[in-house]
Design an enzyme around this catalytic site. Structure first.
Site, short mmCIF file in Angstrom:
data_model
loop_
_atom_site.label_atom_id
_atom_site.label_comp_id
_atom_site.label_asym_id
_atom_site.label_seq_id
_atom_site.Cartn_x
_atom_site.Cartn_y
_atom_site.Cartn_z
N GLU A 120 72.94 1.63 23.60
CA GLU A 120 74.29 1.33 24.07
C GLU A 120 75.29 2.42 23.69
O GLU A 120 76.12 2.83 24.50
CB GLU A 120 74.77 -0.02 23.53
CG GLU A 120 74.28 -1.22 24.31
CD GLU A 120 72.80 -1.53 24.06
OE1 GLU A 120 72.21 -2.28 24.85
OE2 GLU A 120 72.25 -1.00 23.07
N HIS A 133 73.32 -13.62 19.60
CA HIS A 133 73.54 -13.42 21.04
C HIS A 133 74.57 -14.40 21.61
O HIS A 133 74.60 -14.62 22.82
CB HIS A 133 72.23 -13.58 21.81
CG HIS A 133 71.19 -12.57 21.45
ND1 HIS A 133 70.49 -12.61 20.27
CD2 HIS A 133 70.75 -11.47 22.11
CE1 HIS A 133 69.65 -11.58 20.22
NE2 HIS A 133 69.80 -10.87 21.33
#
Length: 328
Positions: A58, A127
């Site tokens: 990322e 998450h």
């Protein structure tokens, strides 16, 4: 009826076609059609230069995207989930958000960071965070959080065309949900202005303010309460930053009661900000009871379903909060 997934796909397709500077990059967005099939068919149509599969890094691909935006392109950077944006938060905050200011306005960074945000189902603590308050905290960013298909399409198109970095927080559990979409929303010129909330339901007794998936919960709660004679005004914020506090104020002046609903944690949250703004502004004098926040539980998200359900605001929690503030 159009699902949120198809609305987002439509928006990306139209903007890729409209402006050759727009490109999409992220993990699995190209050949695999996207982890959630948001970019379905786009790689076949636009090819490797416009729809780019990235490695699982990322910080790397967000940095490449920010650099591309500074150089005049208009990247759409997809995070498979916003939890992974924490790997790239330095790029989002320090590179994208601050550059226009630090260059005295000479360098624009027209980039969109998008992907699913907040709790999904059964994916546990790492998450399941809502990043609305995290990114909404930072000057230099615009932060949008759609609920319906019209929100999703209109806000994504407006974000891609905006000259500032925009963080678009979608919700994975909404991707497959169909919504009515007007004729106007199907057109290629349809935009939802950033920074403007929408009143989803008119009411006179209490104002419910929410964003993303909990907007649906608020409407469900309002339907139940209407049978008991309580009329809720439901406001869909749509944009977290800049926040449309004027719409909320006008509603509070009318209803004299305020309940905020969000999936994120309570401390320093979106609801906390709304309550503070109302307290500091002209609508405070119209409140007949303290504002009430309905939020996610103040714990890391548990994995077990029954615990998870108790950590996420449910319709019954909203009904309880409304009755508490109305003292009924």
């Amino acid at each position: 009826q159009v699902t949120v997934r198809d609305a987002l796909n439509q928006a990306l397709d139209e903007e890729l076609e409209r402006d050759e500077r727009v490109f999409l990059l992220g993990e699995e967005v190209a050949q695999y059609d996207g982890a959630y099939k948001i970019s379905r068919g786009l790689w076949k149509k636009y090819g490797d230069k416009r729809v780019i599969d990235t490695p699982i890094s990322e910080m790397g691909f967000a940095g490449i995207a920010v650099g591309a935006a500074m150089a005049g392109l208009r990247p759409v950077c997809e995070f498979m989930t916003f939890n992974f944006s924490m790997q790239a938060i330095d790029q989002v905050i320090n590179s994208a958000a601050k550059t226009c200011y630090m260059s005295a306005g000479s360098i624009a960074v027209p980039i969109v960071f998008r992907g699913p945000n907040g709790a999904s189902a059964g994916v546990a603590a790492q998450h399941s965070q809502c990043f609305a308050a995290w990114y909404g905290h930072c000057p230099g960013l615009k932060v949008v959080s759609p609920w319906s298909s019209e929100d999703a399409k209109g806000l994504l198109k407006a974000s891609i065309r905006d000259d500032n970095p925009v963080v678009m927080l979608e919700n994975e559990l909404l991707y497959g949900v169909p919504f009515e979409m007007s004729e106007q929303a199907q057109s290629k010129d349809f935009l939802v202005p950033i920074g403007k909330a929408k009143i989803e339901r008119e009411g006179t007794h209490v104002t419910l303010v929410s964003h993303s998936r909990p907007v649906g919960h608020c409407l469900e709660a309002a339907a139940v309460l209407a049978k008991e004679g309580v009329e809720c005004e439901v406001i869909n914020l749509r944009t977290i930053r800049p926040m449309d506090i004027e719409t909320v104020e006008a509603s509070v002046v009318k209803t004299n009661h305020l309940v905020t609903v969000e999936g994120g944690w309570p401390q320093f949250g979106v609801g906390a900000e709304i309550c503070a703004r109302i307290m500091e502004g002209p609508a405070f004098n119209y409140l007949d009871a303290p504002a009430v926040r309905v939020t996610g539980a103040d714990v890391p998200m548990p994995y077990a379903k029954i615990l998870e359900d108790n950590c996420i605001p449910q319709v019954k929690d909203i009904i309880f909060a409304v009755k508490k503030t109305l003292n009924i």
